[in-house]
Design a protein around this motif. Structure first.
Motif, mmCIF file in Angstrom:
data_model
loop_
_atom_site.group_PDB
_atom_site.id
_atom_site.type_symbol
_atom_site.label_atom_id
_atom_site.label_comp_id
_atom_site.label_asym_id
_atom_site.label_seq_id
_atom_site.Cartn_x
_atom_site.Cartn_y
_atom_site.Cartn_z
ATOM 1 N N GLY A 20 1.007 -1.311 -0.046
ATOM 2 C CA GLY A 20 0.096 -0.177 -0.015
ATOM 3 C C GLY A 20 0.779 1.135 0.016
ATOM 4 N N LEU A 21 1.996 1.262 0.743
ATOM 5 C CA LEU A 21 2.667 2.508 0.836
ATOM 6 C C LEU A 21 3.339 2.864 -0.196
ATOM 7 C CD1 LEU A 21 3.981 4.624 2.552
ATOM 8 C CD2 LEU A 21 5.861 3.167 3.192
ATOM 9 N N PHE A 22 4.147 1.853 -0.921
ATOM 10 C CA PHE A 22 4.745 1.743 -2.464
ATOM 11 C C PHE A 22 4.035 2.328 -3.489
ATOM 12 C CE2 PHE A 22 8.493 0.858 0.198
ATOM 13 C CZ PHE A 22 9.476 1.340 -0.443
ATOM 14 N N ASN A 23 2.418 1.592 -3.518
ATOM 15 C CA ASN A 23 1.480 2.157 -4.428
ATOM 16 C C ASN A 23 1.050 3.470 -4.509
ATOM 17 O OD1 ASN A 23 -0.196 1.138 -6.668
ATOM 18 N ND2 ASN A 23 -1.914 0.632 -5.141
ATOM 19 N N VAL A 24 1.382 4.045 -3.389
ATOM 20 C CA VAL A 24 1.106 5.600 -3.276
ATOM 21 C C VAL A 24 1.755 6.150 -4.111
ATOM 22 C CG1 VAL A 24 0.965 7.724 -2.057
ATOM 23 C CG2 VAL A 24 0.106 5.471 -0.674
ATOM 24 N N PHE A 25 3.195 5.896 -4.287
ATOM 25 C CA PHE A 25 4.149 6.412 -5.155
ATOM 26 C C PHE A 25 3.790 6.004 -6.584
ATOM 27 C CE2 PHE A 25 6.223 6.308 -0.985
ATOM 28 C CZ PHE A 25 6.262 7.502 -0.569
ATOM 29 N N GLY A 26 3.750 4.741 -6.760
ATOM 30 C CA GLY A 26 3.555 4.028 -7.900
ATOM 31 C C GLY A 26 2.369 4.703 -8.753
ATOM 32 N N THR A 27 1.246 4.817 -8.196
ATOM 33 C CA THR A 27 0.006 5.109 -8.896
ATOM 34 C C THR A 27 0.173 6.677 -9.197
ATOM 35 O OG1 THR A 27 -0.919 5.364 -6.707
ATOM 36 C CG2 THR A 27 -1.690 3.536 -7.845
ATOM 37 N N TYR A 28 0.664 7.495 -8.419
ATOM 38 C CA TYR A 28 0.897 9.127 -8.552
ATOM 39 C C TYR A 28 2.016 9.117 -9.685
ATOM 40 C CZ TYR A 28 2.026 13.667 -7.956
ATOM 41 O OH TYR A 28 2.199 15.061 -8.173
ATOM 42 N N ILE A 29 3.017 8.410 -9.670
ATOM 43 C CA ILE A 29 4.112 8.437 -10.926
ATOM 44 C C ILE A 29 3.202 8.096 -11.987
ATOM 45 C CG2 ILE A 29 6.081 7.530 -11.686
ATOM 46 C CD1 ILE A 29 6.948 7.298 -8.667
ATOM 47 N N ALA A 30 2.525 6.938 -12.162
ATOM 48 C CA ALA A 30 1.928 6.605 -13.406
ATOM 49 C C ALA A 30 0.987 7.615 -13.780
ATOM 50 C CB ALA A 30 1.042 5.198 -13.128
ATOM 51 N N GLY A 31 0.379 8.446 -12.987
ATOM 52 C CA GLY A 31 -0.623 9.415 -13.230
ATOM 53 C C GLY A 31 0.455 10.788 -13.978
ATOM 54 N N VAL A 85 10.653 -10.824 1.232
ATOM 55 C CA VAL A 85 9.303 -10.366 1.197
ATOM 56 C C VAL A 85 9.145 -8.962 1.217
ATOM 57 C CG1 VAL A 85 7.150 -10.532 2.610
ATOM 58 C CG2 VAL A 85 8.586 -12.556 2.403
ATOM 59 N N TYR A 86 9.853 -8.294 2.106
ATOM 60 C CA TYR A 86 9.431 -6.819 2.094
ATOM 61 C C TYR A 86 10.354 -5.932 0.652
ATOM 62 C CZ TYR A 86 8.903 -7.610 7.052
ATOM 63 O OH TYR A 86 8.336 -8.381 8.268
ATOM 64 N N VAL A 87 11.196 -6.502 0.347
ATOM 65 C CA VAL A 87 11.897 -5.931 -1.034
ATOM 66 C C VAL A 87 10.519 -6.308 -2.235
ATOM 67 C CG1 VAL A 87 13.491 -6.165 -2.933
ATOM 68 C CG2 VAL A 87 14.174 -6.155 -0.553
ATOM 69 N N PHE A 88 10.214 -7.491 -2.247
ATOM 70 C CA PHE A 88 9.039 -7.707 -3.205
ATOM 71 C C PHE A 88 7.962 -7.002 -3.064
ATOM 72 C CE2 PHE A 88 5.129 -10.319 -4.049
ATOM 73 C CZ PHE A 88 5.392 -10.751 -5.377
ATOM 74 N N SER A 89 7.314 -7.040 -1.867
ATOM 75 C CA SER A 89 6.317 -6.188 -1.633
ATOM 76 C C SER A 89 6.555 -4.657 -2.024
ATOM 77 C CB SER A 89 5.730 -6.199 0.107
ATOM 78 O OG SER A 89 5.819 -7.389 0.300
ATOM 79 N N SER A 90 7.743 -4.034 -1.711
ATOM 80 C CA SER A 90 7.811 -2.548 -2.123
ATOM 81 C C SER A 90 7.778 -2.540 -3.854
ATOM 82 C CB SER A 90 9.198 -2.221 -1.583
ATOM 83 O OG SER A 90 9.191 -2.181 -0.274
ATOM 84 N N VAL A 91 8.582 -3.399 -4.431
ATOM 85 C CA VAL A 91 8.557 -3.457 -5.861
ATOM 86 C C VAL A 91 7.215 -3.681 -6.487
ATOM 87 C CG1 VAL A 91 9.346 -4.571 -7.854
ATOM 88 C CG2 VAL A 91 10.877 -4.168 -5.911
ATOM 89 N N ILE A 92 6.401 -4.722 -5.941
ATOM 90 C CA ILE A 92 5.132 -5.028 -6.425
ATOM 91 C C ILE A 92 4.130 -3.942 -6.308
ATOM 92 C CG2 ILE A 92 3.970 -6.278 -4.767
ATOM 93 C CD1 ILE A 92 4.402 -7.556 -8.350
ATOM 94 N N GLY A 93 4.461 -3.105 -5.017
ATOM 95 C CA GLY A 93 3.635 -2.008 -4.613
ATOM 96 C C GLY A 93 3.769 -0.790 -5.467
#
Length: 405
Positions: A261-272, A308-316
């Motif tokens: 969820g945390l890294f998805n904040v950055f990922g979705t904003y960057i995609a936009g 797990v944490y690295v994967f979660s950050s990347v997939i986020g």
């Protein structure tokens, strides 16, 4: 010189209310994987029972989405949001009270799935499309998607704390009360009737649907979105149990979902933001391909909390980053008049993929004792989605006959 009609609602108002609504509606559902083991152990169900209900939830979300979108496009999002919120709160309460697999599927599956159709992206993006200028639309959609991601980051640890402190049933009652906060926020998205009907060339619903479903780029976007649903819902629902099966501590799963969820904040904003500058089809193809690469690496490296944490950050970073460019392409091609409805149909494909991802996760685990087959299926589908997005044409569709009329 023809100019587009001015926004009917303040962009700041639209973004703030949209972001808070999506934070609640998406945040609550992102933690459902935390209930898998407590509910199945307490009720004496197998994992397929829980997984099937979550699969039905995703399918109902997709099936109800186009109809919720039609109503929102015609009557405005406000009324749809109110009904969706009441369904959400009621579904959470009944989910806690259900004592049979059928009742659990009816509440957690049917009711909450319909509720999500009326309180999440398709409805919100219709309002954004009608009230935010085209040159800022992709960015605004990225902001709303980032808010949903922040909801996941915020709500997963909160929900884990509620389960531990109050029990899984009371935790659902509390979330039901929290969902009602969407109602006052919906007032900020109440559009004047003229705004709900605005959007350029006038079409009937039937004309809009025929145009979209016979247009190759719409078909390709829809096929790619199927894969998005398969991947993210399988990971979101089954990864907590996968990690526990591998002997990792329960808090690892909680931190993993929160990191997504945390890294998805950055990922979705960057995609936009990138959607305003780059070809959106290239953004989408890259996201799907990188997801497959991330999963392959995750499966091959030794499993540990760190991996797990690295994967979660990347997939986020790649999690919901498909949402802004996909919806922005639909708006760019077809305009915003029926954006909620058309976005709902694209999302139906996403939710069919979600249904298969979450259900096959439980089904194949019960039959093989492992999630391996579904992990590798997610990898193959990611490559497929990357390839089908490359030929998408992003230019506005030509309507010579309608324009002449």
């Amino acid at each position: 010189m023809q100019s587009s009609p001015p926004p009917k609602l303040s962009m700041v108002q639209v973004l703030v209310c949209s972001a808070l609504i999506v934070t609640l509606s998406m945040g609550i559902r992102h933690g459902f994987g935390l209930w898998l083991q407590p509910i199945t152990m307490d009720r004496g169900w197998n994992r397929e029972t829980f997984a099937f209900a979550m699969a039905v939830q995703n399918l109902m979300w997709g099936v109800a989405g186009p109809f919720a979108g039609m109503l929102a496009d015609r009557f405005g999002a406000f009324r749809v949001l109110i009904v969706g919120t009441l369904l959400y709160a009621g579904g959470l309460v009944l989910m806690a009270l259900a004592t049979s697999g059928l009742a659990f599927t009816g509440s957690a599956g049917v009711l909450i799935g319909m509720a999500q159709a009326g309180t999440t992206y398709a409805i919100i993006y219709g309002v954004i499309g009608r009230n935010v200028a085209p040159e800022k639309r992709s960015w605004a959609m990225g902001v709303a998607a980032a808010a949903g991601s922040f909801g996941q980051f915020l709500m997963v640890p909160v929900e884990n704390w509620l389960i531990g402190g109050f029990g899984w049933q009371n935790a659902l009652f509390i979330l039901g009360c929290l969902a009602l906060a969407i109602i006052p926020l919906s007032w900020g998205l109440k559009e004047p009737k003229v705004a709900a009907a605005a959007g350029g060339v006038q079409q009937s619903i039937g004309q809009a649907l025929r145009e979209a479903f016979t247009y190759p780029s719409f078909q390709l976007l829809t096929a790619g979105y199927f894969v998005c649903g398969f991947q993210v819902v399988f990971i979101g629902v089954h990864m907590p149990s996968y990690l526990k099966d591998q002997g990792l501590a329960p808090e690892v799963a909680t931190y993993a979902l929160a990191l997504i969820g945390l890294f998805n904040v950055f990922g979705t904003y960057i995609a936009g933001v990138l959607g305003q500058r780059l070809q959106k089809r290239h953004i989408l193809a890259s996201i799907y391909f990188l997801r497959s690469v991330a999963i392959v690496i995750f499966l091959f490296v030794p499993l540990s909390p760190a991996s797990v944490y690295v994967f979660s950050s990347v997939i986020g970073l790649l999690w919901l980053s498909t949402v802004p460019p996909t919806n922005a392409v639909v708006a760019q091609i077809f305009g915003v008049r029926y954006l909620s409805m058309l976005g709902g149909f694209v999302f139906l494909s996403h939710q069919i993929g979600s249904f298969l991802g979450v259900w096959l996760g439980g089904k194949l685990y019960d039959s093989t004792g492992s999630y391996d087959v579904v992990w590798w299926l997610a990898v193959a589908l990611g490559v497929f989605a990357a390839l089908v997005n490359l030929p998408v044409r992003e230019s506005a569709i030509s309507r010579p006959a309608q324009a002449a009329a």
